[in-house]
Write a protein that holds these residues in place. Structure first.
Motif, PDB file in Angstrom:
ATOM      1  N   ILE A   1      -5.245  -1.839 -14.269  1.00  0.00           N
ATOM      2  CA  ILE A   1      -4.755  -2.669 -13.579  1.00  0.00           C
ATOM      3  C   ILE A   1      -3.616  -3.756 -14.034  1.00  0.00           C
ATOM      4  O   ILE A   1      -2.254  -4.001 -13.372  1.00  0.00           O
ATOM      5  CB  ILE A   1      -5.829  -3.657 -12.988  1.00  0.00           C
ATOM      6  N   HIS A   2      -4.192  -4.387 -15.127  1.00  0.00           N
ATOM      7  CA  HIS A   2      -2.846  -5.653 -16.139  1.00  0.00           C
ATOM      8  C   HIS A   2      -1.146  -4.544 -16.031  1.00  0.00           C
ATOM      9  O   HIS A   2      -0.373  -5.585 -16.036  1.00  0.00           O
ATOM     10  CB  HIS A   2      -2.995  -6.099 -17.243  1.00  0.00           C
ATOM     11  N   LYS A   3      -1.817  -3.286 -16.263  1.00  0.00           N
ATOM     12  CA  LYS A   3      -0.150  -3.028 -16.802  1.00  0.00           C
ATOM     13  C   LYS A   3       0.703  -2.308 -15.024  1.00  0.00           C
ATOM     14  O   LYS A   3       2.078  -2.179 -15.598  1.00  0.00           O
ATOM     15  CB  LYS A   3      -0.854  -1.090 -17.399  1.00  0.00           C
ATOM     16  N   GLN A   4      -0.025  -2.579 -14.197  1.00  0.00           N
ATOM     17  CA  GLN A   4       0.429  -2.512 -12.882  1.00  0.00           C
ATOM     18  C   GLN A   4       1.375  -3.243 -12.480  1.00  0.00           C
ATOM     19  O   GLN A   4       1.294  -4.224 -11.403  1.00  0.00           O
ATOM     20  CB  GLN A   4      -0.268  -1.716 -12.234  1.00  0.00           C
ATOM     21  N   HIS A   5       0.593  -4.826 -12.929  1.00  0.00           N
ATOM     22  CA  HIS A   5       1.283  -6.503 -12.941  1.00  0.00           C
ATOM     23  C   HIS A   5       0.504  -6.790 -11.463  1.00  0.00           C
ATOM     24  O   HIS A   5       0.899  -7.265 -10.943  1.00  0.00           O
ATOM     25  CB  HIS A   5       2.740  -6.406 -12.424  1.00  0.00           C
ATOM     26  N   VAL A   6      -1.082  -6.876 -11.711  1.00  0.00           N
ATOM     27  CA  VAL A   6      -2.073  -6.671 -10.411  1.00  0.00           C
ATOM     28  C   VAL A   6      -2.753  -7.664 -10.935  1.00  0.00           C
ATOM     29  O   VAL A   6      -3.276  -7.487 -13.105  1.00  0.00           O
ATOM     30  CB  VAL A   6      -2.657  -6.058  -9.725  1.00  0.00           C
TER      31      VAL A   6
ATOM     32  N   ILE B   1      -9.011   4.439  -2.332  1.00  0.00           N
ATOM     33  CA  ILE B   1      -9.258   4.482  -0.632  1.00  0.00           C
ATOM     34  C   ILE B   1      -8.916   6.108   0.396  1.00  0.00           C
ATOM     35  O   ILE B   1      -7.870   6.251   0.322  1.00  0.00           O
ATOM     36  CB  ILE B   1      -7.644   3.242  -0.007  1.00  0.00           C
ATOM     37  N   TYR B   2      -9.512   6.156   0.677  1.00  0.00           N
ATOM     38  CA  TYR B   2      -9.517   7.468   1.616  1.00  0.00           C
ATOM     39  C   TYR B   2      -8.898   7.636   2.970  1.00  0.00           C
ATOM     40  O   TYR B   2      -8.044   8.199   3.641  1.00  0.00           O
ATOM     41  CB  TYR B   2     -10.717   8.118   2.056  1.00  0.00           C
ATOM     42  N   ASP B   3      -8.322   6.031   3.536  1.00  0.00           N
ATOM     43  CA  ASP B   3      -8.070   6.744   4.420  1.00  0.00           C
ATOM     44  C   ASP B   3      -8.619   4.496   4.908  1.00  0.00           C
ATOM     45  O   ASP B   3      -8.768   3.783   4.725  1.00  0.00           O
ATOM     46  CB  ASP B   3      -9.284   6.957   6.077  1.00  0.00           C
ATOM     47  N   VAL B   4      -7.656   4.154   5.894  1.00  0.00           N
ATOM     48  CA  VAL B   4      -7.210   2.872   6.672  1.00  0.00           C
ATOM     49  C   VAL B   4      -7.448   2.662   8.097  1.00  0.00           C
ATOM     50  O   VAL B   4      -6.440   3.637   8.409  1.00  0.00           O
ATOM     51  CB  VAL B   4      -6.328   2.221   6.219  1.00  0.00           C
ATOM     52  N   LEU B   5      -7.934   2.974   8.913  1.00  0.00           N
ATOM     53  CA  LEU B   5      -8.085   2.287  10.528  1.00  0.00           C
ATOM     54  C   LEU B   5      -7.812   1.579  11.144  1.00  0.00           C
ATOM     55  O   LEU B   5      -8.330   0.390  10.912  1.00  0.00           O
ATOM     56  CB  LEU B   5      -9.409   3.201  10.532  1.00  0.00           C
ATOM     57  N   GLN B   6      -6.326   1.405  11.955  1.00  0.00           N
ATOM     58  CA  GLN B   6      -5.977   0.014  12.751  1.00  0.00           C
ATOM     59  C   GLN B   6      -7.279  -0.297  14.004  1.00  0.00           C
ATOM     60  O   GLN B   6      -7.312   1.247  14.733  1.00  0.00           O
ATOM     61  CB  GLN B   6      -4.864  -0.105  13.251  1.00  0.00           C
TER      62      GLN B   6
ATOM     63  N   PHE C   1      -2.800   2.053  -5.802  1.00  0.00           N
ATOM     64  CA  PHE C   1      -4.242   2.177  -6.749  1.00  0.00           C
ATOM     65  C   PHE C   1      -4.040   4.059  -6.454  1.00  0.00           C
ATOM     66  O   PHE C   1      -4.711   4.746  -7.427  1.00  0.00           O
ATOM     67  CB  PHE C   1      -5.048   1.930  -7.186  1.00  0.00           C
ATOM     68  N   SER C   2      -4.554   4.335  -5.081  1.00  0.00           N
ATOM     69  CA  SER C   2      -4.878   5.722  -4.698  1.00  0.00           C
ATOM     70  C   SER C   2      -3.933   5.811  -4.404  1.00  0.00           C
ATOM     71  O   SER C   2      -4.024   7.370  -4.401  1.00  0.00           O
ATOM     72  CB  SER C   2      -5.778   4.788  -3.352  1.00  0.00           C
ATOM     73  N   ALA C   3      -2.477   6.416  -4.610  1.00  0.00           N
ATOM     74  CA  ALA C   3      -1.320   6.898  -4.212  1.00  0.00           C
ATOM     75  C   ALA C   3      -0.851   7.922  -5.981  1.00  0.00           C
ATOM     76  O   ALA C   3      -1.441   6.663  -7.359  1.00  0.00           O
ATOM     77  CB  ALA C   3      -0.576   6.652  -3.751  1.00  0.00           C
ATOM     78  N   GLU C   4      -0.787   8.607  -6.045  1.00  0.00           N
ATOM     79  CA  GLU C   4       0.357   9.343  -6.808  1.00  0.00           C
ATOM     80  C   GLU C   4       1.886   8.578  -7.060  1.00  0.00           C
ATOM     81  O   GLU C   4       2.107   7.662  -6.456  1.00  0.00           O
ATOM     82  CB  GLU C   4       0.523  10.660  -7.303  1.00  0.00           C
ATOM     83  N   PRO C   5       1.363   8.336  -8.487  1.00  0.00           N
ATOM     84  CA  PRO C   5       0.630   8.863 -10.023  1.00  0.00           C
ATOM     85  C   PRO C   5      -0.524   8.373  -9.883  1.00  0.00           C
ATOM     86  O   PRO C   5      -1.037   8.887 -11.411  1.00  0.00           O
ATOM     87  CB  PRO C   5       1.864   9.269 -10.502  1.00  0.00           C
ATOM     88  N   LEU C   6      -0.306   7.178  -9.881  1.00  0.00           N
ATOM     89  CA  LEU C   6      -1.474   5.951 -10.263  1.00  0.00           C
ATOM     90  C   LEU C   6      -2.854   7.027 -10.498  1.00  0.00           C
ATOM     91  O   LEU C   6      -3.600   6.747 -10.839  1.00  0.00           O
ATOM     92  CB  LEU C   6      -1.319   4.583 -10.323  1.00  0.00           C
ATOM     93  N   ALA C   7      -2.549   7.856  -8.537  1.00  0.00           N
ATOM     94  CA  ALA C   7      -4.126   7.595  -8.892  1.00  0.00           C
ATOM     95  C   ALA C   7      -5.014   9.036  -9.791  1.00  0.00           C
ATOM     96  O   ALA C   7      -6.362   9.359 -10.140  1.00  0.00           O
ATOM     97  CB  ALA C   7      -4.025   8.718  -7.400  1.00  0.00           C
ATOM     98  N   SER C   8      -4.189   9.853 -10.040  1.00  0.00           N
ATOM     99  CA  SER C   8      -4.541  11.076 -11.310  1.00  0.00           C
ATOM    100  C   SER C   8      -4.750  10.068 -12.868  1.00  0.00           C
ATOM    101  O   SER C   8      -4.910  11.290 -13.446  1.00  0.00           O
ATOM    102  CB  SER C   8      -3.293  11.791 -11.335  1.00  0.00           C
ATOM    103  N   ASP C   9      -4.369   8.928 -12.928  1.00  0.00           N
ATOM    104  CA  ASP C   9      -3.756   8.918 -14.163  1.00  0.00           C
ATOM    105  C   ASP C   9      -6.263   8.085 -14.476  1.00  0.00           C
ATOM    106  O   ASP C   9      -6.827   7.525 -14.127  1.00  0.00           O
ATOM    107  CB  ASP C   9      -3.705   6.821 -14.514  1.00  0.00           C
ATOM    108  N   PRO C  10      -6.155   9.322 -15.887  1.00  0.00           N
ATOM    109  CA  PRO C  10      -7.208   8.530 -15.875  1.00  0.00           C
ATOM    110  C   PRO C  10      -7.890   7.233 -16.514  1.00  0.00           C
ATOM    111  O   PRO C  10      -9.353   6.886 -16.536  1.00  0.00           O
ATOM    112  CB  PRO C  10      -7.370   9.545 -17.717  1.00  0.00           C
ATOM    113  N   ALA C  11      -7.398   6.207 -16.669  1.00  0.00           N
ATOM    114  CA  ALA C  11      -7.560   4.917 -16.892  1.00  0.00           C
ATOM    115  C   ALA C  11      -8.068   4.403 -15.795  1.00  0.00           C
ATOM    116  O   ALA C  11      -8.056   2.935 -15.844  1.00  0.00           O
ATOM    117  CB  ALA C  11      -6.014   3.989 -17.679  1.00  0.00           C
ATOM    118  N   ASN C  12      -7.089   4.976 -13.995  1.00  0.00           N
ATOM    119  CA  ASN C  12      -7.423   3.951 -13.109  1.00  0.00           C
ATOM    120  C   ASN C  12      -8.696   4.049 -12.908  1.00  0.00           C
ATOM    121  O   ASN C  12      -9.497   4.742 -13.048  1.00  0.00           O
ATOM    122  CB  ASN C  12      -6.977   5.010 -12.598  1.00  0.00           C
TER     123      ASN C  12
END
Length: 365
Positions: free
Chosen positions: A155-160, A107-112, A91-102
């Motif tokens: 969210i449901h439209k992305q099958h989640v 997620i800005y970052d993931v630190l291991q 959900f944080s990556a394009e093209p979904l990130a820019s969708d106004p319905a999102n």
């Protein structure tokens, strides 16, 4: 000693420098050089900013050093929640990130975590509960519900299936709503702890609402329109289909129940204590939502509307609401006669100002 570091906070203290090197600065409380500001003074510890630890030990606030943005750090175990990062990053990556319905928390970052390959830190924006501060008008509530309905539909439209979209997992970005930055561990106070944090109304500065915590969420193949999952308990333990059977269920209607139950409990019902007993009764003002919410929380999951149907019905409801209704004050469940009168007068003063300034009755970000 009161206000000192608790055992659950030690992890953050030990990783203070590592997080700083990664670009995230914790508050002084977690620095290796920290000395309580009340130590050796006449200050009361609970009135000091650095006395405030986290409400939940695996979630802490920080400042992103390159731009000063306040963020939230969530320490998680990948083996326990194997899909949380994957779904969040989807959900944080394009093209979904820019969708106004999102309306999924970005997620800005993931630190291991270097010494433990099973642990990671998810970096997200600093958010606060979606009901605090209070709603001023029905139009503000309507906008909130619209964002939540559209957000879960997305969210449901992305099958989640979220599988835990209860009240604690719905928050808002109130960055611009507050005149003074608020303290992340005491939401009433300014970040510097020099008084209460002042804020505007949602009509003056509309916030965006987000779904958070995809720890038990699942994504399904697009062809699997009715997946079956064994019941899994989230924060809302009232799900009818989970009460008497462990039979696998379609999680999408359960999501609809979760969201409907939030609306029911937050806006339609009020609990009153009288004679030592708790009485639940319908709250005035939100009767326009009752038929839709009643269908969303039906005992039989097969009879609940889909989120597409919820959004379509809600759009029809909005067309029937007048500007007068939308600009009317939401009466708080705990308003007394004097408090209610004061808030009513101040509300009308604001309301006239909104009309003069042509602020919309339904405030959108």
């Amino acid at each position: 000693m009161p206000g000192t570091i608790r055992p659950g906070e030690l992890w953050w203290c030990k990783h203070y420098q590592w997080l700083k090197d990664a670009g995230y600065l914790l508050r002084p409380r977690y620095s290796p050089e920290w000395v309580p500001s009340w130590q050796g003074t006449k200050k009361v510890w609970m009135e000091c900013e650095d006395s405030r630890g986290p409400r939940v030990q695996h979630i802490l606030d920080a400042t992103r050093t390159f731009d000063g943005v306040f963020v939230t750090l969530k320490l998680m175990n990948k083996s326990r929640h194997p899909y949380e990062i994957e779904i969040g990053q989807l959900f944080s990556a394009e093209p979904l990130a820019s969708d106004p319905a999102n309306h999924c928390v970005p997620i800005y970052d993931v630190l291991q975590v270097p010494e433990d390959q099973d642990q990671a830190i998810i970096v997200m924006p600093l958010l606060r509960p979606f009901t605090k501060p209070r709603f001023d008008t029905y139009g503000e509530v309507v906008e909130c519900l619209h964002q939540l309905f559209v957000g879960l539909q997305f969210i449901h439209k992305q099958h989640v299936a979220h599988r835990d979209c209860m009240d604690l997992n719905i928050m808002m970005d109130a960055t611009h709503l507050f005149i003074d930055p608020y303290h992340p561990q005491n939401l009433l106070m300014r970040r510097d702890y020099k008084g209460e944090a002042r804020c505007l109304t949602r009509t003056q500065c509309p916030p965006k609402y987000f779904f958070i915590d995809f720890g038990i969420s699942r994504r399904y193949d697009a062809n699997n329109v009715a997946p079956l999952e064994a019941p899994i308990w989230g924060g809302d333990r009232s799900v009818p289909e989970f009460q008497k059977s462990n039979k696998p269920r379609n999680p999408f209607p359960t999501d609809v129940y979760y969201l409907g139950n939030i609306v029911r409990n937050e806006f339609l019902l009020v609990m009153l204590i009288s004679d030592g007993f708790v009485h639940v009764q319908t709250q005035d003002g939100f009767d326009f939502m009752e038929p839709l919410v009643k269908d969303m929380v039906q005992t039989d999951p097969a009879k609940r509307p889909t989120m597409d149907e919820v959004v379509a019905r809600f759009d029809q409801i909005l067309k029937q609401l007048s500007s007068w209704k939308l600009r009317s004050r939401v009466v708080d469940k705990e308003d007394g006669n004097i408090t209610g009168l004061y808030r009513g007068v101040t509300h009308w003063t604001r309301r006239i100002g909104y009309i003069i300034r042509r602020l919309p009755a339904i405030p959108t970000p």
